[in-house]
Design a protein around this motif. Structure first.
Motif, PDB file in Angstrom:
ATOM      1  N   ALA A 376      27.682 -16.868 -54.407  1.00  0.00           N
ATOM      2  CA  ALA A 376      28.254 -16.481 -53.119  1.00  0.00           C
ATOM      3  C   ALA A 376      27.226 -16.689 -52.012  1.00  0.00           C
ATOM      4  CB  ALA A 376      28.710 -15.033 -53.156  1.00  0.00           C
ATOM      5  N   ALA A 377      27.712 -16.682 -50.784  1.00  0.00           N
ATOM      6  CA  ALA A 377      26.831 -16.828 -49.623  1.00  0.00           C
ATOM      7  C   ALA A 377      26.157 -15.504 -49.292  1.00  0.00           C
ATOM      8  CB  ALA A 377      27.639 -17.330 -48.424  1.00  0.00           C
ATOM      9  N   ASP A 378      24.993 -15.596 -48.652  1.00  0.00           N
ATOM     10  CA  ASP A 378      24.263 -14.425 -48.131  1.00  0.00           C
ATOM     11  C   ASP A 378      23.979 -13.394 -49.222  1.00  0.00           C
ATOM     12  OD1 ASP A 378      24.216 -15.386 -45.477  1.00  0.00           O
ATOM     13  OD2 ASP A 378      26.254 -14.663 -45.164  1.00  0.00           O
ATOM     14  N   GLN A 379      23.497 -13.839 -50.357  1.00  0.00           N
ATOM     15  CA  GLN A 379      23.150 -12.911 -51.434  1.00  0.00           C
ATOM     16  C   GLN A 379      21.839 -12.197 -51.100  1.00  0.00           C
ATOM     17  OE1 GLN A 379      23.933 -14.347 -55.636  1.00  0.00           O
ATOM     18  NE2 GLN A 379      24.006 -16.306 -54.537  1.00  0.00           N
ATOM     19  N   VAL A 380      21.785 -10.918 -51.447  1.00  0.00           N
ATOM     20  CA  VAL A 380      20.617 -10.093 -51.202  1.00  0.00           C
ATOM     21  C   VAL A 380      20.115  -9.556 -52.537  1.00  0.00           C
ATOM     22  CG1 VAL A 380      19.702  -8.026 -50.067  1.00  0.00           C
ATOM     23  CG2 VAL A 380      21.373  -9.469 -48.883  1.00  0.00           C
ATOM     24  N   PHE A 381      18.814  -9.701 -52.782  1.00  0.00           N
ATOM     25  CA  PHE A 381      18.200  -9.192 -54.006  1.00  0.00           C
ATOM     26  C   PHE A 381      17.126  -8.176 -53.632  1.00  0.00           C
ATOM     27  CE2 PHE A 381      20.035 -13.189 -55.247  1.00  0.00           C
ATOM     28  CZ  PHE A 381      20.496 -12.981 -56.540  1.00  0.00           C
ATOM     29  N   GLN A 382      17.083  -7.102 -54.386  1.00  0.00           N
ATOM     30  CA  GLN A 382      16.129  -6.026 -54.134  1.00  0.00           C
ATOM     31  C   GLN A 382      14.837  -6.277 -54.904  1.00  0.00           C
ATOM     32  OE1 GLN A 382      16.583  -3.091 -52.102  1.00  0.00           O
ATOM     33  NE2 GLN A 382      14.360  -3.026 -52.443  1.00  0.00           N
ATOM     34  N   LEU A 383      13.706  -6.221 -54.195  1.00  0.00           N
ATOM     35  CA  LEU A 383      12.402  -6.331 -54.842  1.00  0.00           C
ATOM     36  C   LEU A 383      12.069  -5.016 -55.551  1.00  0.00           C
ATOM     37  CD1 LEU A 383      10.483  -8.168 -51.979  1.00  0.00           C
ATOM     38  CD2 LEU A 383      11.362  -9.164 -54.100  1.00  0.00           C
ATOM     39  N   PRO A 384      11.114  -5.019 -56.478  1.00  0.00           N
ATOM     40  CA  PRO A 384      10.827  -3.796 -57.232  1.00  0.00           C
ATOM     41  C   PRO A 384      10.362  -2.623 -56.363  1.00  0.00           C
ATOM     42  CG  PRO A 384       9.848  -5.708 -58.300  1.00  0.00           C
ATOM     43  CD  PRO A 384      10.352  -6.171 -56.983  1.00  0.00           C
ATOM     44  N   LEU A 385       9.662  -2.913 -55.256  1.00  0.00           N
ATOM     45  CA  LEU A 385       9.121  -1.857 -54.417  1.00  0.00           C
ATOM     46  C   LEU A 385       9.287  -2.248 -52.948  1.00  0.00           C
ATOM     47  CD1 LEU A 385       5.787  -1.183 -56.347  1.00  0.00           C
ATOM     48  CD2 LEU A 385       7.759   0.351 -56.270  1.00  0.00           C
ATOM     49  N   PRO A 386       9.276  -1.273 -52.039  1.00  0.00           N
ATOM     50  CA  PRO A 386       9.316  -1.604 -50.609  1.00  0.00           C
ATOM     51  C   PRO A 386       7.923  -1.941 -50.085  1.00  0.00           C
ATOM     52  CG  PRO A 386       9.370   0.771 -50.890  1.00  0.00           C
ATOM     53  CD  PRO A 386       9.374   0.174 -52.276  1.00  0.00           C
ATOM     54  N   VAL A 438      15.201  -9.609 -50.258  1.00  0.00           N
ATOM     55  CA  VAL A 438      15.228 -11.021 -49.886  1.00  0.00           C
ATOM     56  C   VAL A 438      16.686 -11.446 -49.786  1.00  0.00           C
ATOM     57  CG1 VAL A 438      12.989 -11.617 -50.849  1.00  0.00           C
ATOM     58  CG2 VAL A 438      14.992 -11.706 -52.308  1.00  0.00           C
ATOM     59  N   ARG A 439      16.985 -12.253 -48.773  1.00  0.00           N
ATOM     60  CA  ARG A 439      18.354 -12.733 -48.550  1.00  0.00           C
ATOM     61  C   ARG A 439      18.345 -14.249 -48.533  1.00  0.00           C
ATOM     62  NH1 ARG A 439      21.919 -13.933 -44.186  1.00  0.00           N
ATOM     63  NH2 ARG A 439      20.232 -13.652 -42.672  1.00  0.00           N
ATOM     64  N   PHE A 440      19.329 -14.826 -49.232  1.00  0.00           N
ATOM     65  CA  PHE A 440      19.439 -16.273 -49.312  1.00  0.00           C
ATOM     66  C   PHE A 440      20.526 -16.771 -48.355  1.00  0.00           C
ATOM     67  CE2 PHE A 440      17.490 -15.054 -53.301  1.00  0.00           C
ATOM     68  CZ  PHE A 440      16.465 -15.977 -53.411  1.00  0.00           C
ATOM     69  N   GLY A 441      20.594 -18.076 -48.179  1.00  0.00           N
ATOM     70  CA  GLY A 441      21.477 -18.678 -47.194  1.00  0.00           C
ATOM     71  C   GLY A 441      22.934 -18.680 -47.613  1.00  0.00           C
TER      72      GLY A 441
END
Length: 755
Positions: A376-386, A438-441
């Motif tokens: 899908a478009a505009d996928q967001v993945f969470q990193l292990p820590l902020p 992180v967010r992808f295109g």
């Protein structure tokens, strides 16, 4: 009126229950007693609770809109900043006689995670710094006979320069106030004695010394070791209106003692500095450097035994050590001195140590799969820590037949490229460093990861916050690995100075306050308010007050200079007795770097502190009945300090005393009269410093009023204030008479009789 987010429905649980109960007669008139505990009343409360939860979620819509507005402005929350510092390392077991090169990112045992920043070599040696301290005139006169005898013993025909071997940074401790290692020495040099570990038995010490030298020279590897040296120059407040620029390197050279033509002669080898790893920038800032040591066959130290070497410590040789135990472990000397022909007379250091490494408040995470792409478009993945370090982050995306491939970070996916084809195929992602996402295109602005392909965090460093600003001595152990991957021996840590620079991540409330300023200046400094607001947003410094003086050139004390902007800034501080807060050099350098990147090209920018004018006060009051004398007088002094304090809550408007506003005795008298318990003001005097003495200011009116005029770049600094309960204010600040003494009698001690 203030603009507040509207509440779409302000009804709460109790309101819903009352509303439903009020509808009972209209819908179910036979239900006449809806008491607590009744099954129908329970159902009403259940539906009211569900309705209250739905209304709460509906009212979050304005909050969501504000968050979206922040993103549209490109105003992400600022991530936490890590605390940093320098530590020295040593082996926990003195029986360890080999040198070990440690890989970076070793973990330190502390209240919060810390890691080493660079590769470092830990050698089985310790170091102590010494200078040849010049004797004072009084000492020279007292020891003239001794010096005359020494000149005959050593056959010195010229003038004799006596010195005393003086340790510097003894025990690895720092000198926060600084020590001028060149200015206070007789030969403008700092001598660093290198010692082997103490052997279990005295007869084994020579063999231990040989093993330590072998580790320094690289042993059988044929590659001499690098000695890591930590340097912390003394940070002092810049002089008034000094133009602070980038720190410049100090022209010095490092040398090591080696054997001369005979056992009694000392020669020197110049040591090269690995420039690629010199974070001290040539002794200009706190950092580390690595010295290239010679082969072990060239490492040598002259004997300190005058029976063997009568000229020990005489002339251009290392200072003599009279401690037999230390002398038996001495394997070599380092000398730090100015380069030949360079006029360097002073070098103030707060600390120097070997086996040093820089550390910061972060933890490294590597090889972590973040998830799989859905296509899908505009996928967001969470990193292990902020709070991720942008520069260390490496994100990889799996590609069919190619494995994991690195993708690169961009500030805005919508601005990748003006070429549609380039933008569509760009392997890019967008980072929210504070949230750790992180967010992808979407396939138009940046490539979309293929379906079911994994996204991996190759490496990233996370952490930061004020909790990392630890005092000296808070870290004691290091767990690290050698560069060959094997575990390093147990290592002790000496933390001579406190760690600083840590800042917490920005909160949403603080970010929202930046919206109006961002809309005005768009991260550019044009108006006075732009400079002021941008100054408070400078990272890694805590700004307490900012005054913008357009067209003022500080060094000339001249106004109306076109194209010049001066920013007077003071660090944040709590109300306290003198001295007033003053910016140090790193404070001014960081603020100048932050503002200069945002000023117009033709602007000549200066960041300065203010000039403080010393002020003394004496005040006399009479007290009301029922009030404690000492408490009232203390509150009088605190009221005057608070009024003249340069930061909030000081000043007439609780924003700090206005810049350049004159001090008028009548205004101070009004402040004293407001103190609870003061019945009558009997007098108030203003004093100004003159040649280290206080002088009472003359009266400008018949009623005794006084005024201390200030220049537009000056603020008062209340250094002395005396408050008394009496008929008149003291006219001398140097001493206050004892009210219990008798003016007509002389006190004489009486010797008691003993049985």
């Amino acid at each position: 009126m203030p603009i507040l987010p509207p509440s779409l429905d302000d009804r709460r649980f109790d309101d819903l229950v009352e509303d439903l109960i009020a509808r009972i007669p209209a819908h179910t008139p036979e239900w006449t007693n809806p008491r607590l505990g009744d099954p129908g009343r329970t159902l009403i409360e259940l539906f009211a609770w569900m309705g209250d939860a739905l209304l709460y979620r509906a009212n979050l819509i304005p909050e969501r809109q504000r968050l979206v507005f922040l993103k549209l402005l490109g105003m992400g929350l600022k991530p936490a900043l890590p605390a940093r510092g320098i530590v020295s390392l040593s082996f926990a077991q003195e029986t360890e006689l080999g040198g070990h090169t440690l890989a970076p990112l070793g973990q330190l045992k502390a209240a919060v995670p810390f890691e080493t920043l660079a590769e470092t070599t830990v050698l089985p040696i310790s170091a102590e710094a010494y200078i040849k301290r010049r004797l004072s005139s009084a000492e020279l006169a007292k020891k003239s006979d001794v010096l005359h005898g020494l000149s005959r013993i050593h056959n010195i025909s010229g003038s004799l320069k006596g010195y005393e071997t003086t340790p510097v940074f003894a025990g690895g401790r720092a000198e926060p106030a600084g020590f001028d290692v060149f200015g206070k020495s007789a030969d403008r040099a700092l001598w660093i004695a290198l010692f082997a570990p103490k052997a279990p038995k005295p007869e084994d010490q020579p063999a231990t010394n040989i093993a330590a030298k072998a580790a320094m020279g690289g042993g059988d590897t044929g590659l001499p070791a690098l000695l890591s040296v930590g340097i912390v120059p003394t940070i002092k407040a810049p002089t008034l209106f000094e133009q602070v620029s980038a720190p410049t390197s100090v022209p010095v050279m490092w040398e090591m003692t080696t054997r001369g033509r005979t056992e009694r002669e000392t020669d020197y080898l110049t040591l090269g500095v690995d420039g690629s790893t010199d974070t001290s920038k040539g002794l200009a800032v706190a950092g580390t450097l690595r010295l290239q040591l010679p082969d072990e066959s060239l490492i040598w130290a002259p004997s300190n035994d005058v029976g063997v070497n009568p000229r020990a410590g005489v002339g251009d040789v290392p200072p003599r050590l009279d401690d037999a135990e230390r002398a038996s472990r001495l394997v070599g000397w380092l000398r730090l001195r100015p380069k030949t022909g360079e006029n360097v007379t002073h070098l103030s250091l707060s600390w120097l140590g070997i086996n040093a490494v820089e550390i910061d408040q972060r933890v490294t995470v590597s090889g972590r799969v973040l998830g799989s792409s859905t296509g899908a478009a505009d996928q967001v993945f969470q990193l292990p820590l902020p709070s991720v370090d942008r520069d260390s982050l490496v994100i990889q995306v799996e590609e069919a037949g190619r494995g994991y491939q690195n993708w690169y970070r961009v500030d805005d996916l919508a601005a990748i490229s003006g070429d549609v084809n380039v933008a569509r195929e760009a392997p890019a992602y967008e980072l929210d460093a504070e949230a750790g996402t992180v967010r992808f295109g979407d396939g138009v602005r940046g490539r979309v990861p293929e379906r079911e392909m994994r996204v991996r965090l190759a490496v990233g460093r996370f952490g930061g916050g004020r909790a990392g600003n630890l005092p000296a001595g808070s870290i004691a152990e290091l767990t690290a690995r050698r560069i060959d991957g094997r575990a390093a021996p147990a290592i002790k840590v000496n933390q001579p100075l406190s760690l600083g620079g840590g800042e917490d991540a920005e909160t949403l409330a603080i970010a929202e306050k930046r919206i109006p300023a961002m809309m005005r200046h768009r991260d550019r400094a044009v108006t006075e308010e732009d400079y002021r607001r941008l100054s408070f947003e400078a990272p890694a410094i805590d700004v307490g007050r900012v005054e913008v003086m357009p067209r003022f050139k500080p060094r000339d004390r001249r106004f109306n200079v076109p194209g010049v902007v001066s920013v007077m800034a003071l660090p944040a501080a709590t109300l306290a007795p003198a001295p007033n807060p003053r910016p140090d050099r790193p404070f001014i350098e960081r603020l100048h770097a932050h503002l200069s990147a945002r000023t117009p090209l033709a602007t000549e920018l200066y960041v300065i502190g203010c000039e403080y004018v010393p002020l003394g006060l004496s005040v006399a009051v009479t007290l009301r009945e029922g009030f404690a004398r000492d408490k009232v007088l203390l509150e009088v002094r605190e009221a005057l300090r608070r009024l003249l304090w340069p930061l909030a809550p000081g000043g007439l408007d609780q924003k700090g005393w206005p810049l350049g506003r004159a001090i008028r005795s009548r205004e101070l008298e009004v402040e004293v009269s407001r103190v609870a318990g003061v019945d009558e003001l009997r007098g108030l005097n203003l004093f100004q410093k003159h040649n280290d003495d206080w002088q009472k200011l003359p009266a400008i009116a018949a009623d005794g009023a006084q005024i201390l005029s200030l220049q537009p770049w000056q603020l008062p600094e209340l250094l002395s204030v005396i408050a008394v309960d009496g008929p008149s204010a003291p006219t001398d600040l140097r001493a206050l008479p004892n009210p219990f003494a008798d003016d007509h009698a002389v006190a004489v001690p009486v010797v008691p009789e003993l049985c």
